[in-house]
Design a protein around this motif. Structure first.
Motif: not given
Length: 556
Positions: A241-245
């Motif tokens: 799971v990839t989250l970004v600012a």
């Protein structure tokens, strides 16, 4: 023990009716989201299980909340390193004289990650959206049921009454009764604020029952929140799971621009990946590894034991379990002391009740049922249950703070049960692959292993979560003659404003649960740990296992 520890657990003692808050949320100043050349742009954290979805209203497990709390925020938050409530999207709040109306003064100039304004209308949209769940959505929204009761089609049983946008920056929420849990429950991930625009466009309430579980609308995998991060992708094939600012975040930008949760169910594999440098930290290291991890230069933070592991029982599925003597026999049969000593870390203890000692209302006079297989055999004989069968389940593909290795715990207790003549049918399913649904929605097992990490310091958060909802609790107390009494007594205790009186009421209820009801067997309380590499700074371990990652950096 020489291990590094988390900050001390500071427990709330003031009743909700007297609680007001006006302090601003404290945040570390950032460098613009990983702008320093000395730190990485990406933090990779090893998660013990896969998230089920990203709409926190329908979430029920810690692995899902670990991700969603980076994306979403609520009116209230939790001060890092403690169980104390602090302001989040509401800067302050106060009750009316009768405690039935709460005014929330909102943070100004805040937007959701899709650009939608956060204001009082957005607050009321969210509260009404939760209250107006229909059909399968009501079953899926378990946290609402636990903490608010019923929905708009059954208002008599609901804690929530209404929400009014007094002006853009002021929301007033009315409740139907006083309770020690409100407004504290608004700090829970499930009741986070989400973009009304995105909820509407994504048909977010369109939950459908499918077989033993649910199908969720597209929005549930494309959430729009207000937190420091937003969802970039969920690669189920590669288990990441990839989250970004979130560039629209009102606070300081995350110190690391990209946050990756790598799903690694096996604890040994998580340690190997930390050693190889492919992840920067992980939760729930095996207790036997704590010292070795620290010797290798890692930072091991040990949280306080704010949880309970229990063996749940379903008398509706197996009528023999309706007999108190049978339930007591199971309690006497389990060698919990040996399990705690051999499988849990230093500081773990055998449980005498369904909440840890730190919680007000804990009955210090209660002792755990001792290990006494002869007594167990005698009770089974008296109940005519010799040779009874028990479908006994445990989860796979997960480690929990109270249950580091479910299979080993299950194996130990299976051996104990078979030793007193109970025939055990072993069942297992992945944590988010049917197990939780089988326990909560389907009542599929006679007995099962599960537990609870407290969301905040209140007896209602433990006992009320387990037993207040007569119709919907996992222990199926509705088929027991005392089920309604227990449910009503818990609701009455929670409504007591005076702290000492409320604590005394819960102590009495704990005694009756242990001696007269025994809907399940409380097993243990266990201090879980969190490990990060020596390159990681800024991660504050939470006694609620509710860490946020926007303050974390990873050195190159």
């Amino acid at each position: 023990m020489t291990l590094k520890r988390t900050a001390p657990l500071v427990l709330m003692t003031a009743a909700a009716l007297s609680m007001t808050a006006c302090a601003q949320s404290e945040r570390d100043s950032g460098d613009g989201g990983g702008g320093s050349s000395d730190v990485k742009d990406t933090l990779t954290f090893g998660a013990a299980g896969a998230p089920e979805l990203f709409d926190p209203l329908y979430a029920t497990d810690g692995e899902t909340f670990r991700v969603t709390r980076q994306i979403h925020q609520g009116l209230l938050g939790i001060k890092p390193g403690t169980a104390d409530v602090q302001p989040e999207l509401a800067e302050s709040w106060e009750p009316s004289d009768d405690g039935l109306s709460w005014t929330f003064h909102l943070r100004q100039g805040v937007k959701f990650s899709d650009g939608t304004d956060f204001d009082a209308d957005a607050v009321c949209y969210n509260m009404e959206r939760m209250y107006n769940q229909k059909g399968a959505g009501q079953t899926a929204a378990e946290y609402w049921t636990y903490f608010f009761g019923t929905f708009s089609d059954d208002p008599e049983g609901s804690l929530y009454k209404s929400c009014e946008a007094k002006d853009a920056d002021t929301a007033v929420i009315d409740v139907t009764r006083t309770t020690s849990s409100f407004p504290t429950i608004l700090s829970l991930d499930s009741f986070s604020m989400q973009s009304p625009t995105a909820l509407e466009e994504g048909d977010a309430n369109n939950v459908q029952a499918q077989g033993e579980g649910f199908t969720y609308p597209e929005y549930s995998m494309n959430p729009v929140g207000i937190g420091p991060y937003k969802l970039d992708s969920y690669d189920e094939a590669n288990k990441t799971v990839t989250l970004v600012a979130n560039d629209d975040y009102y606070g300081d930008p995350p110190k690391t621009k990209t946050l990756v949760f790598k799903i690694i169910p096996d604890e040994t594999t998580r340690r190997q990946e930390l050693e190889a440098g492919s992840i920067d930290g992980y939760d729930l290291p095996n207790p036997v590894d704590w010292q070795g991890l620290e010797d290798d230069g890692n930072n091991v933070q040990v949280r306080p034991a704010f949880n309970v592991l229990y063996l749940g029982l379903n008398p509706e599925k197996n009528p023999k379990l309706k007999d108190l003597r049978v339930r007591q026999a199971i309690a006497y049969a389990l060698n919990r002391e040996q399990m705690v000593t051999s499988q849990l870390p230093e500081g773990a203890s055998v449980a005498s009740q369904f909440m840890p000692e730190a919680v007000s209302g804990y009955n210090k006079d209660l002792e755990p049922y001792p290990y006494d297989p002869d007594k167990a055999k005698q009770l089974l004989k008296e109940a005519g249950a010799e040779g009874m069968s028990l479908t006994f389940a445990f989860p796979t593909e997960v480690s929990r703070p109270y249950m580091p290795d479910p299979q080993k715990i299950h194996a130990a207790f299976t051996k104990d049960l078979e030793a007193v003549g109970i025939k055990v049918k072993e069942v297992s399913k992945p944590w988010n692959g049917g197990y939780l649904d089988d326990v909560s929605a389907n009542g599929a097992y006679d007995a099962w292993l599960l537990g609870w990490t407290g969301d905040y310091n209140a007896a209602d958060n433990f006992l009320g979560t387990f037993f207040s909802d007569l119709k919907g609790n996992d222990f199926h107390t509705s088929v027991m003659p005392w089920g309604k009494t227990l449910s009503e007594d818990l609701k009455a205790a929670d409504a007591i404003v005076d702290e000492d009186e409320r604590a005394a009421a819960y102590e009495d209820i704990n005694k009756r649960i242990a001696e007269e009801y025994l809907p399940g067997i409380p097993i243990s309380h266990s201090p879980p740990a969190l490990v990060t590499s020596e390159k990681v700074e800024g991660l504050v371990a939470s006694p609620l296992t509710a860490e946020t990652f926007d303050t974390v950096t990873v050195a190159k």
